[in-house]
Design an enzyme around this catalytic site. Sequence first.
Site, mmCIF file in Angstrom:
data_model
loop_
_atom_site.group_PDB
_atom_site.id
_atom_site.type_symbol
_atom_site.label_atom_id
_atom_site.label_comp_id
_atom_site.label_asym_id
_atom_site.label_seq_id
_atom_site.Cartn_x
_atom_site.Cartn_y
_atom_site.Cartn_z
ATOM 1 N N GLU A 134 -2.099 -4.824 12.096
ATOM 2 C CA GLU A 134 -3.477 -4.475 13.337
ATOM 3 C C GLU A 134 -3.534 -6.260 14.173
ATOM 4 O OE1 GLU A 134 -7.352 -3.238 10.422
ATOM 5 O OE2 GLU A 134 -7.194 -5.163 10.757
ATOM 6 N N GLU A 136 -5.162 2.800 6.805
ATOM 7 C CA GLU A 136 -6.512 2.123 6.030
ATOM 8 C C GLU A 136 -7.711 3.196 6.275
ATOM 9 O OE1 GLU A 136 -7.469 -1.924 6.382
ATOM 10 O OE2 GLU A 136 -5.139 -2.676 6.818
#
Length: 843
Positions: A183, A252
């Site tokens: 991320e 995710e």
Amino acid sequence: MRASTKILVLLLCLAVTVVTTSFATSVTYDHRAIVIDGKRRVLISGSIHYPRSTPDMWPELIQKSKDGGLDVIETYVFWDVHEPVRNQYNFEGRYDLVKFIKLIGEAGLYAHLRIGPYVCAEWNYGGFPVWLHFIPGIKLRTDNEPYKAEMQRFTAKIVEMMKAEKLYASQGGPIILSQIENEYGNIDGPYGAAAKSYINWAANMAVSLKTDVPWIMCQQDDAPDPIINTCNGFYCDQFTPNSNKKPKMWTENWTGWFLEFGGAVPYRPVEDIAFAVARFYQRGGTFQNYYMYHGGTNFGRSAGGPFIATSYDYDAPLDEYGHPRQPKWGHLRDLHKAIKLCEEAMVATDPTISSMGPSLESAVYKTGSGHCAAFLANINRNSDANVTFNGNSYHLPPWSVSILPDCKNVALNTAKINSMTVMSSFSQSWNSSETFGSSWSYINEPVGISKADKFSKVGLLEQINTTADASDYLWYSLSFNITGDEPFLEGGSQANLYVESQGHALHAFINGKLAGSGNGKNSDSRVTLKIPITVATGTNTIDLLSVTVGLQNYGSFFDLKGAGVTGPVKLNGLKSGSTIDLSSQVWTYQVGLQGEDLDLPSGTSSQWVSQPTLPKNQPLIWYKTNFDAPAGSESVALDFTGMGKGMAWVNGQSIGRYWPANISPNSGCTDSCDYRGAYNSDKCLKNCGMPSQQLYHVPRSWLKPSGNILVLFEEIGGDPTQLVFTTRQTGSLCSHVSESHPLPVDMWSSTKTRKKPSPTLSLACPSPNQVISSVKFSSFGTPQGTCGSFSHGLCNSTATRALSIVQKACIGSSSCNISVSTKTLGDPCHGVEKSLAVEVSCT
């Protein structure tokens, strides 16, 4: 050795070579999918973090994941637990990564190893070992040579460990994917040009390790080839990879949200999760991962944040204790089966996406041989829709997707749940005295400086740089004199103490007595205390106990986020308004507690005090007791009602931080959240006005039948005699199925028969040795309510008919199936869509 013997040995060696290499698997990718041994695959994955459960739990967690329809299990690799001291490694117990990966392979599943090594994960310091912070010249997560050297060294160690155990698919192992970084694209802006060069370096470094499986970077739009960039979020159907040579992957899909101390409990309706998943596969996705599939527990001091709670349940399909959360687990299992029925068509081609009207969309996959699969979506959050597709009519509830594996018959609609609901709870059948007897003993933790390794410095020190996170606790102590003629007192003894801290919690003691406490919260960890105090003529002491509650784990430069009392610290006169600033005085410091140095958590010290009267509701006190394990094999939790804030250990193992005194807000919760419309982490909350976390997981494997030791450190005051152990008990099983429900997906193939069967209500006891013993509710017509609170509607069949049919089908059996049709159950009201609602219990 004779020639014939040499030939035989050579042939045997060749045979062994063939056997050991014949299981090697080729893993590549193209624009549609991950390609395994030359075949495109639709893959369904779920995250399980090995340190958040115990090794004895792993096999069952993995099997339940497989039973739930997963192909892949994802896990991060947690650098801080594996290398707590530089060049000193730990891969034992809950940190046995190799064992965890091997168990995944033995179950016939694939693994995705997200090395990072930054992981976020609501984990302390984002998974980095804090010693990294103290390497001269280091800057984390940027183009910095000291950091890159450490990151490469650890990443290479993990890769080489996996290779040594032959765990990559290219070696016959289960690992088909790896991740580098995590991320970073969300927060890379402030790092400037160095962010781009760092990402390119990280990608090249990972590829150079030659794992022979693809690497990914999540949330990294500029991930360089051959790294696959992937999506994280509640919805990823609109995501497009940065190259048409890369597949559409979702690493995710957040099944809920994390719990923080001081917050209400988040949850996410399964209808919305199923909608998001179906939309992703509808629009060309072929790899999706649930974060989390099993969240588990933040044992010890592993929780990050700050203020992340000990429970990491995440409203996942497998709950914190490893039990299927119904109907979430079952409905997603059915969804996976429906998607897999479409796999042949999905991997053959890109979808043809068409509008069927406002907020209505179809996607069709067709193979060259004529195999067809379709997804029909109603994206409107308010209105039902009737659509015509391929000459047939379909009803689409709002915010739902229907899956048609043959472009004709509906295998599943995401808003219509066939899976049963299981009502379970943790309950106690004995009180505290029965659990612990009268065996409590205690040790007082000294206020202020008590250890020989104290030190003094001018001014106020930042906490993390001072403690290196060796403990949650840092004492700031100062003595000062009052001569009686200070102008700010004007002959009195009252003043205000003013303290500013970067967080996370703070307890102020004046002359050895607690004067006040405060704490921050997840959104703002700072603490400001302004408390009236009484000082005496002569020497006075201020002892400030600063407490961290998990280190920052996310954000640009998160590693530089400080904690502790950085000031100012002032005394304000109540009458004159004059001020004494104590910030630049010589303060004395103590890292950690005396009890930590004495190893009180083990319970073995000889200093424990036993008296007829146990001190209660006082700060800074250690408690110890002995107990027998609750009977049976059910999951165990410790109910901390009556305690304030602290840490707890069972047989020397930390079950984590407890903080039942931290109450969630009184408003903003709903027990029945509308799944329709975009979800966010604040949309669906429960347990308002309650402790954020009241129950704390005690793994069965940590318990002995008798002679267990419980140790508590209580910071602010509580009554340990109110503590009780509870065990998980299953209550009712429920199901509610309408005439318009699709068949159970397992029966889908039978839809090709001439006579179309009716929808079916199914129930099954959770334990194999149980049978359905009673029917608590049964109604066919328009029943209302939810499991545990069903009621008859205006339209309902005679109680005796529906009840007798359900009783005959179910009682005495471990499972039962009932056709939801007027032929079976009668027709209490013509022209009205009817449903069957049933609640039963198992014994």
